[in-house]
Design a protein around this motif. Structure first.
Motif, PDB file in Angstrom:
ATOM      1  N   ASP A  72       0.844  -1.204   0.000  1.00 49.03           N
ATOM      2  CA  ASP A  72       0.000   0.000   0.000  1.00 49.03           C
ATOM      3  C   ASP A  72       0.879   1.254   0.000  1.00 49.03           C
ATOM      4  OD1 ASP A  72      -2.409  -1.247  -0.046  1.00 49.03           O
ATOM      5  OD2 ASP A  72      -2.685  -1.260   2.124  1.00 49.03           O
ATOM      6  N   ILE A  73       1.916   1.209   0.832  1.00 42.38           N
ATOM      7  CA  ILE A  73       2.811   2.375   0.916  1.00 42.38           C
ATOM      8  C   ILE A  73       3.557   2.569  -0.403  1.00 42.38           C
ATOM      9  CG2 ILE A  73       4.904   3.292   2.039  1.00 42.38           C
ATOM     10  CD1 ILE A  73       3.943   1.806   4.609  1.00 42.38           C
ATOM     11  N   THR A  74       4.105   1.482  -0.941  1.00 44.09           N
ATOM     12  CA  THR A  74       4.918   1.665  -2.157  1.00 44.09           C
ATOM     13  C   THR A  74       4.038   2.051  -3.349  1.00 44.09           C
ATOM     14  OG1 THR A  74       4.939  -0.722  -2.587  1.00 44.09           O
ATOM     15  CG2 THR A  74       6.848   0.210  -1.446  1.00 44.09           C
ATOM     16  N   PRO A  85      -1.266  13.640  -5.913  1.00 50.03           N
ATOM     17  CA  PRO A  85      -1.022  14.181  -4.577  1.00 50.03           C
ATOM     18  C   PRO A  85      -1.223  13.076  -3.525  1.00 50.03           C
ATOM     19  CG  PRO A  85      -3.090  15.020  -5.499  1.00 50.03           C
ATOM     20  CD  PRO A  85      -2.506  14.123  -6.534  1.00 50.03           C
ATOM     21  N   GLU A  86      -0.175  12.659  -2.877  1.00 51.33           N
ATOM     22  CA  GLU A  86      -0.264  11.622  -1.834  1.00 51.33           C
ATOM     23  C   GLU A  86       0.566  12.090  -0.661  1.00 51.33           C
ATOM     24  OE1 GLU A  86      -1.858   8.738  -2.017  1.00 51.33           O
ATOM     25  OE2 GLU A  86      -2.035   8.233  -4.156  1.00 51.33           O
ATOM     26  N   LYS A  87       0.123  11.760   0.524  1.00 52.39           N
ATOM     27  CA  LYS A  87       0.936  12.125   1.693  1.00 52.39           C
ATOM     28  C   LYS A  87       1.618  10.856   2.193  1.00 52.39           C
ATOM     29  CE  LYS A  87       1.664  14.745   5.619  1.00 52.39           C
ATOM     30  NZ  LYS A  87       3.106  14.590   5.474  1.00 52.39           N
ATOM     31  N   ILE A  88       2.937  10.883   2.203  1.00 56.53           N
ATOM     32  CA  ILE A  88       3.686   9.749   2.763  1.00 56.53           C
ATOM     33  C   ILE A  88       4.227  10.220   4.119  1.00 56.53           C
ATOM     34  CG2 ILE A  88       5.484   8.010   2.323  1.00 56.53           C
ATOM     35  CD1 ILE A  88       3.497   8.160   0.005  1.00 56.53           C
ATOM     36  N   THR A  89       3.719   9.638   5.181  1.00 53.98           N
ATOM     37  CA  THR A  89       4.112  10.088   6.523  1.00 53.98           C
ATOM     38  C   THR A  89       5.475   9.496   6.904  1.00 53.98           C
ATOM     39  OG1 THR A  89       3.080   8.191   7.565  1.00 53.98           O
ATOM     40  CG2 THR A  89       1.686  10.134   7.254  1.00 53.98           C
ATOM     41  N   ASP A  90       6.081  10.045   7.964  1.00 51.58           N
ATOM     42  CA  ASP A  90       7.372   9.517   8.423  1.00 51.58           C
ATOM     43  C   ASP A  90       7.249   8.044   8.791  1.00 51.58           C
ATOM     44  OD1 ASP A  90       8.713  11.798   7.974  1.00 51.58           O
ATOM     45  OD2 ASP A  90       8.608  12.531  10.042  1.00 51.58           O
ATOM     46  N   ASP A  91       6.130   7.705   9.422  1.00 49.72           N
ATOM     47  CA  ASP A  91       5.871   6.299   9.780  1.00 49.72           C
ATOM     48  C   ASP A  91       5.939   5.392   8.559  1.00 49.72           C
ATOM     49  OD1 ASP A  91       5.508   6.225  12.392  1.00 49.72           O
ATOM     50  OD2 ASP A  91       3.368   5.623  12.338  1.00 49.72           O
ATOM     51  N   MET A  92       5.333   5.881   7.470  1.00 52.59           N
ATOM     52  CA  MET A  92       5.308   5.078   6.232  1.00 52.59           C
ATOM     53  C   MET A  92       6.719   4.921   5.672  1.00 52.59           C
ATOM     54  SD  MET A  92       1.895   6.887   4.821  1.00 52.59           S
ATOM     55  CE  MET A  92       1.398   6.128   3.324  1.00 52.59           C
ATOM     56  N   TRP A  93       7.488   6.008   5.690  1.00 49.40           N
ATOM     57  CA  TRP A  93       8.872   5.907   5.205  1.00 49.40           C
ATOM     58  C   TRP A  93       9.666   4.924   6.075  1.00 49.40           C
ATOM     59  CZ3 TRP A  93       9.975   7.094   0.533  1.00 49.40           C
ATOM     60  CH2 TRP A  93       9.424   8.213  -0.087  1.00 49.40           C
ATOM     61  N   ASP A  94       9.419   5.006   7.385  1.00 53.18           N
ATOM     62  CA  ASP A  94      10.141   4.102   8.291  1.00 53.18           C
ATOM     63  C   ASP A  94       9.803   2.646   7.965  1.00 53.18           C
ATOM     64  OD1 ASP A  94      11.211   6.263   9.484  1.00 53.18           O
ATOM     65  OD2 ASP A  94       9.932   6.208  11.284  1.00 53.18           O
ATOM     66  N   TYR A  95       8.524   2.407   7.672  1.00 58.25           N
ATOM     67  CA  TYR A  95       8.119   1.031   7.374  1.00 58.25           C
ATOM     68  C   TYR A  95       8.744   0.550   6.053  1.00 58.25           C
ATOM     69  CZ  TYR A  95       5.259  -3.141   7.631  1.00 58.25           C
ATOM     70  OH  TYR A  95       4.862  -4.449   7.735  1.00 58.25           O
ATOM     71  N   HIS A  96       8.771   1.439   5.103  1.00 65.11           N
ATOM     72  CA  HIS A  96       9.417   1.143   3.811  1.00 65.11           C
ATOM     73  C   HIS A  96      10.874   0.710   4.054  1.00 65.11           C
ATOM     74  CE1 HIS A  96      11.164   2.903  -0.151  1.00 65.11           C
ATOM     75  NE2 HIS A  96      10.603   1.741  -0.452  1.00 65.11           N
ATOM     76  N   TYR A  97      11.555   1.495   4.904  1.00 64.86           N
ATOM     77  CA  TYR A  97      12.952   1.185   5.211  1.00 64.86           C
ATOM     78  C   TYR A  97      13.056  -0.140   5.979  1.00 64.86           C
ATOM     79  CZ  TYR A  97      17.544   1.507   7.363  1.00 64.86           C
ATOM     80  OH  TYR A  97      18.818   1.222   7.778  1.00 64.86           O
ATOM     81  N   GLU A  98      12.150  -0.307   6.941  1.00 63.80           N
ATOM     82  CA  GLU A  98      12.218  -1.475   7.819  1.00 63.80           C
ATOM     83  C   GLU A  98      12.040  -2.781   7.019  1.00 63.80           C
ATOM     84  OE1 GLU A  98      13.255  -1.902  10.639  1.00 63.80           O
ATOM     85  OE2 GLU A  98      12.527  -3.923  11.100  1.00 63.80           O
TER      86      GLU A  98
END
Ligand code: UDP
Length: 403
Positions: A72-74, A85-98
């Motif tokens: 969903d995030i990617t 226009p999409e908002k990617i929150t810090d949490d989402m970036w962290d999950y992407h990295y994780e």
């Protein structure tokens, strides 16, 4: 295997592949993406990995494992990079990295050259062991959400270089950049010659009448592919010309939106018996091949498109394509020569009617398209280009390939 392309692919490409194959004999080449099936990237890798092995390069293909939250995030990141226009929150970036970190523990990342495809596995660079790391971007970055794009480019800065499909997708970066359009394999099940019997079998299987003009679009059910716009165009054509419309697609495992869009399309089609919405299982290559060959007119009316392999696939089969004037489609469709570029359902309808009413022009432009694909978009050209980039990276003085 590479020898089978003699007489089909341009000679110069085969010669260069041979030379570069000798140069990289026994060296290792790793490709990483996020799905083994569905969509253009997997389509190319399925065919390219065996070819690279055949010329003596020790090639592997690894697939990143994610869960539905990750996809969903990617998908949101993908949409933002293509301008939504999409908002990617810090949490989402962290999950992407994780998820990338977790994968790095399981994947074997050792190789002389590592090609990371698209944003999903981009953070893997943080776990690089050795080798040349190249980011291969397949998506349309011409007009991205800037914040999302900048965040991605931070990861990119750690790569040796980046590859884009078109010049206007490239971003200003400190690393070297290369332009390599994708390609199709003329010998794959998707593109090989088919007999009339094989084509008929597919039509019978889906109860498609063989004697009426067919308008076809093959695509994932994705709003960027504008399936609803295709139905609108078909309805305009239908007022004057007999025809049926086929929308053929299958879900990609890394695309969670497919089902919602499919339902929207079904609703919009309003049970019209002349609209065939075919939900194909994965690996329906022969059927897609047959549908493209049976079609009278092929549409790829995308609103955003990385490249649009389906365009070259249809052109290789001698079908001129009416395509959205976006992303990589204009690279393939030389307007009025190998097909038509359109911006609206009205434009698509107008050009479709032109083809339906003028079989001589249709045939001539179809023939032009096939030769255009032969010279520019066959897989041998792309193998040549990837190996050339590898060569250029390892021979930095030789800047001849850089832009
Ligand atoms: N494709 C497929 N089955 C389908 C729909 C598409 O095998 O039901 C293939 C299509 O023939 C093409 C690829 O998937 O080879 C789609 O690549 P493209 O670049 O057109 O679009 P993407 O899905 O990567 O956005």
């Amino acid at each position: 295997m590479i020898d089978e392309y003699h007489g089909i692919a341009p000679k110069g490409d085969l010669l260069l592949i041979h030379k570069l194959g000798e140069k990289f004999n026994g060296r290792s080449f790793l490709h990483i993406n996020s799905t083994r099936q569905g969509g253009g990237v997997a389509e190319i890798l399925q065919r390219m990995i065996p070819l690279l092995r055949d010329i003596g390069i020790n090639t592997r293909w690894e697939v990143l494992k994610g869960d539905s939250r990750f996809y969903d995030i990617t998908k949101k990141i993908h949409n933002a990079l293509q301008g939504n226009p999409e908002k990617i929150t810090d949490d989402m970036w962290d999950y992407h990295y994780e998820i990338n970190r977790k994968n790095s523990e399981e994947l074997d990342l050792e190789a002389d050259t590592v090609l990371i495809h698209d944003p999903q596995p981009l953070p893997l660079i943080k776990f690089r062991k050795n080798g040349n790391w190249i980011w291969r971007c397949h998506i349309d970055l011409s007009n991205p959400e800037i914040g999302v794009c900048e965040r991605m480019l931070k990861y990119c800065a750690n790569y040796e270089s980046a590859i884009f499909s078109m010049p206007n997708f490239a971003r200003a970066m400190k690393i070297s950049e290369f332009i390599i359009p994708p390609s199709i394999d003329p010998l794959s099940e998707k593109n090989r010659e088919l007999s009339d019997v094989e084509i008929r079998e597919t039509l019978e299987k889906f109860d498609i009448p063989p004697d009426r003009p067919i308008i076809l679009q093959v695509s994932r059910f994705d709003r960027f592919k504008d399936p609803v716009g295709v139905i609108k165009a078909y309805r305009m054509v239908k007022k004057y010309n007999d025809c049926i419309l086929i929308l053929a697609g299958s879900p990609a495992t890394d695309d969670p939106e497919g089902e919602t869009v499919l339902n929207e399309v079904r609703e919009f089609a309003e049970n019209d018996p002349d609209i065939y919405i075919l939900l194909l299982p994965p690996f329906s290559d022969r059927d897609i091949n047959a549908l493209q060959r049976a079609a009278t007119v092929v549409l790829q009316k995308s609103l955003k498109e990385g490249f649009g392999l389906t365009v070259s696939e249809a052109m290789w089969k001698g079908k001129p394509v009416i395509g959205g004037a976006t992303g990589g489609i204009p690279l393939q469709i030389a307007h009025r020569f190998t097909g038509f570029l359109v911006r609206t359902p009205e434009g698509a309808a107008f050009r479709t009617r032109q083809f339906l009413n003028n079989p001589v022009m249709l045939k001539r432009m179809g023939e032009n398209g096939r030769e255009y694909v032969r010279n520019n978009f066959l897989i041998t050209r792309q193998v040549r280009d990837y190996l050339s980039v590898w060569y250029a990276i390892e021979n930095k003085d030789d800047t001849v390939f850089e832009i």
